[in-house]
Design a protein around this motif. Sequence first.
Motif, PDB file in Angstrom:
ATOM      1  N   GLY A  12      62.857  28.802  39.250  1.00 43.07           N
ATOM      2  CA  GLY A  12      63.396  29.043  40.601  1.00 43.07           C
ATOM      3  C   GLY A  12      62.682  30.044  41.374  1.00 43.07           C
ATOM      4  N   LYS A  13      61.770  30.680  40.877  1.00 40.85           N
ATOM      5  CA  LYS A  13      61.192  31.993  41.611  1.00 40.85           C
ATOM      6  C   LYS A  13      59.758  31.818  42.058  1.00 40.85           C
ATOM      7  CE  LYS A  13      65.110  33.843  41.783  1.00 40.85           C
ATOM      8  NZ  LYS A  13      65.872  33.934  42.964  1.00 40.85           N
ATOM      9  N   GLY A  14      59.354  30.551  41.803  1.00 43.21           N
ATOM     10  CA  GLY A  14      57.699  30.290  42.095  1.00 43.21           C
ATOM     11  C   GLY A  14      57.013  30.330  40.910  1.00 43.21           C
ATOM     12  N   VAL A  15      55.884  29.376  40.855  1.00 39.68           N
ATOM     13  CA  VAL A  15      55.064  29.221  39.650  1.00 39.68           C
ATOM     14  C   VAL A  15      53.821  29.268  40.263  1.00 39.68           C
ATOM     15  CG1 VAL A  15      54.477  27.696  37.673  1.00 39.68           C
ATOM     16  CG2 VAL A  15      56.850  28.132  38.405  1.00 39.68           C
ATOM     17  N   THR A  16      52.771  29.753  39.312  1.00 47.59           N
ATOM     18  CA  THR A  16      51.267  29.798  39.806  1.00 47.59           C
ATOM     19  C   THR A  16      50.822  28.354  39.370  1.00 47.59           C
ATOM     20  OG1 THR A  16      50.983  32.169  39.523  1.00 47.59           O
ATOM     21  CG2 THR A  16      49.028  30.853  39.079  1.00 47.59           C
ATOM     22  N   ARG A  17      49.994  27.816  40.076  1.00 51.06           N
ATOM     23  CA  ARG A  17      49.477  26.577  39.970  1.00 51.06           C
ATOM     24  C   ARG A  17      48.783  26.605  38.574  1.00 51.06           C
ATOM     25  NH1 ARG A  17      46.718  23.885  44.750  1.00 51.06           N
ATOM     26  NH2 ARG A  17      44.845  25.533  44.782  1.00 51.06           N
ATOM     27  N   GLY A  18      48.983  25.651  37.765  1.00 52.98           N
ATOM     28  CA  GLY A  18      48.259  25.316  36.387  1.00 52.98           C
ATOM     29  C   GLY A  18      48.547  26.110  35.392  1.00 52.98           C
ATOM     30  N   HIS A  28      41.342  34.998  59.022  1.00 46.44           N
ATOM     31  CA  HIS A  28      42.486  34.715  59.918  1.00 46.44           C
ATOM     32  C   HIS A  28      43.772  35.028  59.111  1.00 46.44           C
ATOM     33  CE1 HIS A  28      40.332  32.768  63.385  1.00 46.44           C
ATOM     34  NE2 HIS A  28      40.128  34.033  63.424  1.00 46.44           N
ATOM     35  N   PHE A  29      43.605  35.089  57.738  1.00 46.03           N
ATOM     36  CA  PHE A  29      44.867  34.709  56.943  1.00 46.03           C
ATOM     37  C   PHE A  29      45.152  36.166  56.099  1.00 46.03           C
ATOM     38  CE2 PHE A  29      43.631  30.621  57.639  1.00 46.03           C
ATOM     39  CZ  PHE A  29      45.084  29.700  57.758  1.00 46.03           C
ATOM     40  N   ALA A  30      46.174  36.216  55.593  1.00 49.49           N
ATOM     41  CA  ALA A  30      46.694  37.393  54.598  1.00 49.49           C
ATOM     42  C   ALA A  30      47.569  36.644  53.694  1.00 49.49           C
ATOM     43  CB  ALA A  30      47.550  38.416  55.125  1.00 49.49           C
ATOM     44  N   LEU A  31      47.122  37.150  52.230  1.00 55.00           N
ATOM     45  CA  LEU A  31      47.729  36.511  51.208  1.00 55.00           C
ATOM     46  C   LEU A  31      48.502  37.203  50.458  1.00 55.00           C
ATOM     47  CD1 LEU A  31      46.439  33.506  51.009  1.00 55.00           C
ATOM     48  CD2 LEU A  31      44.942  34.999  52.071  1.00 55.00           C
ATOM     49  N   ILE A  32      49.619  36.502  49.646  1.00 58.03           N
ATOM     50  CA  ILE A  32      50.638  37.246  48.910  1.00 58.03           C
ATOM     51  C   ILE A  32      50.700  36.207  47.588  1.00 58.03           C
ATOM     52  CG2 ILE A  32      51.924  38.264  50.726  1.00 58.03           C
ATOM     53  CD1 ILE A  32      53.878  36.015  50.624  1.00 58.03           C
ATOM     54  N   PRO A  33      51.185  36.701  46.588  1.00 60.83           N
ATOM     55  CA  PRO A  33      51.478  35.752  45.466  1.00 60.83           C
ATOM     56  C   PRO A  33      52.373  34.543  45.530  1.00 60.83           C
ATOM     57  CG  PRO A  33      51.524  38.199  44.807  1.00 60.83           C
ATOM     58  CD  PRO A  33      51.551  38.040  46.216  1.00 60.83           C
ATOM     59  N   PRO A  34      52.188  33.711  44.732  1.00 61.21           N
ATOM     60  CA  PRO A  34      53.014  32.208  44.817  1.00 61.21           C
ATOM     61  C   PRO A  34      54.374  32.548  43.833  1.00 61.21           C
ATOM     62  CG  PRO A  34      51.321  32.064  43.283  1.00 61.21           C
ATOM     63  CD  PRO A  34      51.016  33.117  43.854  1.00 61.21           C
ATOM     64  N   PHE A  35      54.516  33.641  43.047  1.00 69.76           N
ATOM     65  CA  PHE A  35      55.219  33.728  42.246  1.00 69.76           C
ATOM     66  C   PHE A  35      56.333  34.909  42.637  1.00 69.76           C
ATOM     67  CE2 PHE A  35      51.719  35.991  40.625  1.00 69.76           C
ATOM     68  CZ  PHE A  35      52.112  37.204  40.431  1.00 69.76           C
ATOM     69  N   ALA A  36      57.129  35.266  41.553  1.00 69.93           N
ATOM     70  CA  ALA A  36      58.324  36.365  41.861  1.00 69.93           C
ATOM     71  C   ALA A  36      58.916  36.390  43.491  1.00 69.93           C
ATOM     72  CB  ALA A  36      57.444  37.781  41.610  1.00 69.93           C
ATOM     73  N   LYS A  37      59.225  35.244  43.834  1.00 66.03           N
ATOM     74  CA  LYS A  37      59.724  35.069  45.256  1.00 66.03           C
ATOM     75  C   LYS A  37      61.145  35.355  45.187  1.00 66.03           C
ATOM     76  CE  LYS A  37      57.793  31.184  47.039  1.00 66.03           C
ATOM     77  NZ  LYS A  37      57.284  29.778  46.919  1.00 66.03           N
ATOM     78  N   PHE A  38      61.518  36.530  45.528  1.00 72.10           N
ATOM     79  CA  PHE A  38      62.903  37.181  45.611  1.00 72.10           C
ATOM     80  C   PHE A  38      63.248  37.335  47.065  1.00 72.10           C
ATOM     81  CE2 PHE A  38      61.451  37.997  41.457  1.00 72.10           C
ATOM     82  CZ  PHE A  38      62.492  37.357  40.625  1.00 72.10           C
ATOM     83  N   PRO A  39      63.256  36.711  48.238  1.00 73.07           N
ATOM     84  CA  PRO A  39      62.680  35.433  48.193  1.00 73.07           C
ATOM     85  C   PRO A  39      61.051  35.284  48.518  1.00 73.07           C
ATOM     86  CG  PRO A  39      63.233  35.846  50.423  1.00 73.07           C
ATOM     87  CD  PRO A  39      63.631  37.333  49.356  1.00 73.07           C
ATOM     88  N   VAL A  40      60.134  36.273  48.662  1.00 74.50           N
ATOM     89  CA  VAL A  40      58.645  36.102  48.719  1.00 74.50           C
ATOM     90  C   VAL A  40      58.435  37.405  47.585  1.00 74.50           C
ATOM     91  CG1 VAL A  40      58.603  35.430  51.247  1.00 74.50           C
ATOM     92  CG2 VAL A  40      58.867  37.989  50.618  1.00 74.50           C
TER      93      VAL A  40
END
Length: 398
Positions: free
Chosen positions: A353-359, A256-268
């Motif tokens: 300011g553009k998203g950071v991968t956890r850990g 039920h989900f599609a996934l994108i990265p959590p970083f390089a958010k300009f704005p996604v």
Amino acid sequence: MPFSSENRLRGVDEGLKPKRIKQVLALFWSASLFSFSNFFVFHMSSDRYEWKWNFASWNESTDELSSCALLFFGLPRSFQSLSLPSIRKNVLFPNARYHCDVFVHWYNVSEEASGRLNEGGRIHPSDIFLLEAASREAFASTIDGQLGVPPMISFVSDTEEQFWSKRGKFVQKYRNTTDESGRPLYFPWKNGTYYDFPRSLDNIVRQWHSLEAVWGAMRHGRKKYGRVGMFRSDAFYLSPIDIYQLEKGKVDTNNHFALIPPFAKFPVSDRMFYGPYDPVRIWATKRFEKIDEHVRTNPTVGMGMHSETFLNTTLLPFIEKETGVRVAENPDVCFLRTRPNNVIIMNDCELKGKGVTRGMERIDVRRAVEEMTGLSCQLFKMERQYKGLRCRKTIAYN
């Protein structure tokens, strides 16, 4: 309404055990009912199909055994030295148990000029075929591999001349069309990083063409996969990516989900996408169709074909509306863009300011790259806030 990925993972199942048991039983049941013969790997150019060789056993019954596909697109920059070791470890092996077929579009280009965050240099395009052996190795490591039914692996390519023959009219339209004020309608002139007109615009079209081409290679097999992942060939995959996983410990058992990265958010982020078939189909194939609507209706003048703005404002909301599938971020994913001559953009996953991968604070990126590739890497400063790794001679860790 612009896309938002916050608080989108409610009601997620925590495991894949029942589904996996059914898959394993189906594999053994199918093996007992069918004989397989003349499995093939095929390579495609824009003009013809090339039957490479008979490798193992396969017939139409494998349609029931393969429910996912891994698609790779773009220029194979530093592929053998940097990308392949990480793809093998963190993309192919984590997904091997799902029996995914593999499809690749690559550009047959041997030299790249310098540009944004890119010193340019030599490219060895035929290295992309090393992905074939790596895919077979990953599959052979699983319980499914004991059945002798390897996944399908296919390649499709374009030369620079073929690209211009197919997309030249689009490029000219995007270069030359202006708005009512005489300013470029498609070129994102308002974004300061797009300073090398027309090259940066042309490269957007090259990416879109590669996405459509690899999707077309998959569609040639006339199979509708349950789950599909779209991955860059010019990337170093620092973290494992399981295309059924939403984040560590959470699996999308209901698809039920599609996934994108959590970083390089300009704005996604526009650098990866995986999920059910239909959302991925739209992400890969509807850009040429939707961009005209976007540039005419987007309230932010001067952003035009800016990829992340286009996705955030138009394409991701359209995906959710058309398919009913929610788009979310996998907070644990990290991969770094590669460049020619063994260069990696080191801080892609932790840009302020553009998203950071956890850990990420616990990861020694340089050491991780060196251990996975066997190369020695030196840190250097790139333009703006970016840092690079330049990797060279072989080293060994005890």
